[in-house]
Enzyme design. Structure first.
Site, short mmCIF file in Angstrom:
data_model
loop_
_atom_site.label_atom_id
_atom_site.label_comp_id
_atom_site.label_asym_id
_atom_site.label_seq_id
_atom_site.Cartn_x
_atom_site.Cartn_y
_atom_site.Cartn_z
CE LYS A 130 -4.45 0.97 0.35
NZ LYS A 130 -5.61 0.14 -0.03
CG ASP A 170 -7.30 3.29 -0.62
OD1 ASP A 170 -7.80 2.16 -0.55
OD2 ASP A 170 -7.31 4.09 0.35
P1 NDP Z 1 -12.97 7.84 -2.53
O1 NDP Z 1 -11.88 8.83 -2.42
O2 NDP Z 1 -13.60 7.60 -3.86
O3 NDP Z 1 -14.14 8.21 -1.51
C1 NDP Z 1 -13.90 8.31 -0.15
C2 NDP Z 1 -15.18 8.69 0.55
O4 NDP Z 1 -15.01 8.55 1.95
C3 NDP Z 1 -15.56 10.16 0.31
O5 NDP Z 1 -16.94 10.29 0.38
C4 NDP Z 1 -14.87 10.85 1.48
O6 NDP Z 1 -15.42 12.09 1.84
C5 NDP Z 1 -15.07 9.84 2.58
N1 NDP Z 1 -13.98 9.95 3.55
C6 NDP Z 1 -12.66 9.76 3.32
N2 NDP Z 1 -11.94 9.99 4.43
C7 NDP Z 1 -12.83 10.31 5.37
C8 NDP Z 1 -12.72 10.65 6.73
N3 NDP Z 1 -11.53 10.67 7.34
N4 NDP Z 1 -13.86 10.92 7.42
C9 NDP Z 1 -15.07 10.90 6.80
N5 NDP Z 1 -15.24 10.59 5.50
C10 NDP Z 1 -14.15 10.30 4.81
O7 NDP Z 1 -12.38 6.49 -1.92
P2 NDP Z 1 -12.86 4.98 -2.14
O8 NDP Z 1 -14.34 4.93 -2.30
O9 NDP Z 1 -12.00 4.37 -3.18
O10 NDP Z 1 -12.43 4.32 -0.75
C11 NDP Z 1 -13.31 4.26 0.37
C12 NDP Z 1 -12.84 3.15 1.31
O11 NDP Z 1 -12.84 1.90 0.60
C13 NDP Z 1 -11.43 3.30 1.87
O12 NDP Z 1 -11.38 2.75 3.17
C14 NDP Z 1 -10.59 2.45 0.92
O13 NDP Z 1 -9.38 2.01 1.54
C15 NDP Z 1 -11.55 1.30 0.69
N6 NDP Z 1 -11.31 0.49 -0.49
C16 NDP Z 1 -11.26 1.03 -1.75
C17 NDP Z 1 -11.08 0.23 -2.85
C18 NDP Z 1 -11.14 0.76 -4.23
O14 NDP Z 1 -11.11 -0.06 -5.16
N7 NDP Z 1 -11.23 2.05 -4.46
C19 NDP Z 1 -10.85 -1.22 -2.70
C20 NDP Z 1 -11.00 -1.71 -1.35
C21 NDP Z 1 -11.20 -0.87 -0.30
P3 NDP Z 1 -14.63 13.45 1.48
O15 NDP Z 1 -14.73 13.57 0.00
O16 NDP Z 1 -15.32 14.51 2.24
O17 NDP Z 1 -13.20 13.25 1.94
O1 2IT Z 2 -7.83 -1.61 -0.47
C1 2IT Z 2 -7.83 -2.09 -1.61
O2 2IT Z 2 -8.01 -3.31 -1.81
C2 2IT Z 2 -7.64 -1.19 -2.75
N1 2IT Z 2 -7.55 0.02 -2.55
C3 2IT Z 2 -7.54 -1.73 -4.15
C4 2IT Z 2 -6.19 -2.31 -4.40
C5 2IT Z 2 -5.91 -2.72 -5.82
O3 2IT Z 2 -4.74 -3.02 -6.07
O4 2IT Z 2 -6.80 -2.76 -6.66
#
Ligand code: NDP
Ligand code: 2IT
Length: 450
Positions: A130, A170
């Site tokens: 990561k 992420d």
């Molecule tokens: P995005 O950046 O697309 O969206 C993040 C969302 O979460 C936004 O709405 C953001 O609000 C909110 N957020 C982020 N930080 C905080 C915080 N500290 N407090 C409150 N709200 C917060 O990210 P993703 O959707 O890609 O990721 C969301 C979660 O999913 C994370 O935990 C990530 O690690 C996990 N994840 C993502 C994957 C992926 O493929 N993208 C795969 C597996 C897990 P704001 O815009 O106001 O910051």
């Molecule tokens: O937390 C996760 O699994 C991710 N942000 C996606 C990782 C990836 O390599 O697609």
């Protein structure tokens, strides 16, 4: 060594805390795994003798670097970038990049550790890593984002590659950022290889990578409910976040006949009793992806409640899908969900529930899918993007949809196998930890002391 001479869980955790002072998120992630693995290996001498868990909890390496860039006013800005390469026993390091002001070594170590088990659960050959930076993308222009990404990759490119380490998105890193990062990688190396995933479809991206994490989280929910004799249809769902994972989770909930009634960002949450149907979801996606607006605008547009500075867990509903960030469900909020009759939780975000909250969910027999299983669909399709890039082909969308569904089904089955309790309840946390551990541990044993 006799079994009785082994360190116990408490001694193991004390040592980990001593060696990694102040890294509370990392301690939390390791504890969640160690609590289950210690039970599992109690009578398995080889895992003790080989110090397997101690080795997985010590990253192979941590790279930390300065990222200098110039903002639109000509000011020089300095951020800190990282890549934590946790473990490559079963494949190249693989995992996302996070751009958020809260990013620090503890958060990236927890995420890289979790990723090692998650990637193992997918059944695909990927190790765990990561990275990211304490850069805040909010309010930055496109040009600033591009210059930051180029500077970040100028250093990172020495450490990544299609067979070495394959980053992806992420929090704060989506299609736009991956485009800038890949463009710079290609320019610096003069190569076109699958070194990043989540790429645009025009340049090697896989069908359904964008949707995969959110869809997978709801498939996991569907499988847990099905095993317990229920269905997603008609269920009201609390969703947090409004980014990539949250919006595609809502899309899948809608497809399966459920109703998502909340969404959030760091400024608060909206409660829409009508349900975030496809029309409203299209508005939300446009608001977030194209206009980079705040969630309050949704409430103004659709005439529903906005709760500033709050999280959605006080609303009464059947299901919770935390899809924003770590530790966003406190123990108290978990207790509120339980008291309100919540029957299932599927974690789209990484480690969104505090340790004590997980404990309470388990005690109350709430169906609880931990993040390393529930959100593995994203990295699974990333793994398949790597395969397609290596073979220089693109599979059809229908094939990938079916593969994602099968992979999530397999993950559910493996977790159920290792998490089955005598009372008939499935402890998915235990199941995910043990199933994820075994494959990595056995590969490490095969390599000897390295
Ligand atoms: P995005 O950046 O697309 O969206 C993040 C969302 O979460 C936004 O709405 C953001 O609000 C909110 N957020 C982020 N930080 C905080 C915080 N500290 N407090 C409150 N709200 C917060 O990210 P993703 O959707 O890609 O990721 C969301 C979660 O999913 C994370 O935990 C990530 O690690 C996990 N994840 C993502 C994957 C992926 O493929 N993208 C795969 C597996 C897990 P704001 O815009 O106001 O910051
Ligand atoms: O937390 C996760 O699994 C991710 N942000 C996606 C990782 C990836 O390599 O697609």
């Amino acid at each position: 060594m006799a079994v009785s001479d082994h360190v116990n869980l408490e001694e193991f955790m004390n040592g980990l805390r001593r060696r990694n002072p102040g890294e509370t998120e990392f301690h939390q992630a390791v504890y969640e795994v160690a609590a289950n693995v210690f039970d599992f290996i109690a009578d398995k001498e080889i895992y003790h003798e080989q110090q397997i868990l101690r080795r997985i909890a010590e990253p192979d390496r941590i790279i930390s670097f300065r990222v200098c860039w110039e903002d639109d006013n000509g000011n020089i800005r300095v951020n800190r970038g990282y890549r934590v390469q946790n473990n490559n026993s079963i494949g190249p390091y693989k995992g996302g990049l996070r751009f958020h002001p809260s990013v620090n070594q503890s958060i990236l170590k927890f995420l890289a550790f979790e990723q090692t088990f998650k990637n193992s659960l997918t059944g695909l050959p990927m190790g765990g890593g990561k990275g990211g930076a304490d850069f805040n993308p909010k309010g930055k222009s496109n040009n600033e984002i591009m210059r930051f990404c180029q500077s970040f990759m100028t250093e990172l490119h020495r450490h990544v590659g299609e067979d070495t380490d394959v980053p992806a998105g992420d929090i704060g890193v989506g299609a736009r950022e991956i485009g800038y990062l890949f463009g710079q990688w290609k320019r610096l190396t003069n190569k076109f290889t699958g070194t990043l995933t989540g790429k645009g479809r025009e340049y090697g991206g896989s069908p359904i990578r964008t949707e995969a994490t959110g869809y997978g989280t709801v498939y996991m929910l569907q499988d847990m409910l099905k095993k317990a004799g229920h269905d997603v249809e008609g269920k009201s769902c609390l969703v947090s976040g409004s980014g990539n994972v949250a919006t595609y989770a809502i899309e899948k909930v809608n497809q399966l006949g459920g109703k998502a009634v909340t969404a959030s960002d760091s400024s608060g949450f909206i409660y829409d009793p009508h349900g975030i149907d496809d029309e409203r979801l299209a508005y939300l996606m446009d608001l977030k992806n194209n206009r980079r607006g705040r969630i309050e605008e949704y409430a103004n547009e659709w005439g529903c409640e906005f709760h500033a500075g709050k999280r959605p867990w006080g609303v009464k509903a059947d299901v919770a899908l935390p899809c924003a960030t770590q530790n966003e469900i406190s123990q108290k909020e978990a207790q509120t969900l339980i008291a309100n009759g919540c029957m299932a939780v599927s974690e789209g975000a990484n480690m969104p529930t505090e340790q004590e909250g997980i404990h309470d969910f388990t005690k109350a027999r709430v169906l609880f899918a931990p993040s390393k299983a529930a959100n593995a669909g994203g990295v699974a399709i990333s793994g398949l993007e790597m395969s397609q890039n290596s073979a220089r082909i693109t599979w059809k969308e229908e094939e990938l949809q079916a593969l994602l569904r099968n992979i999530m089904g397999d993950i559910h089955e493996r977790c159920a196998e290792y998490g089955q309790t005598k009372e008939g309840y499935v402890d998915y946390v235990k199941g995910a930890n043990i199933a994820g551990f075994i494959k990595v541990a056995d590969a490490m044993i095969a390599y000897g002391v390295v």
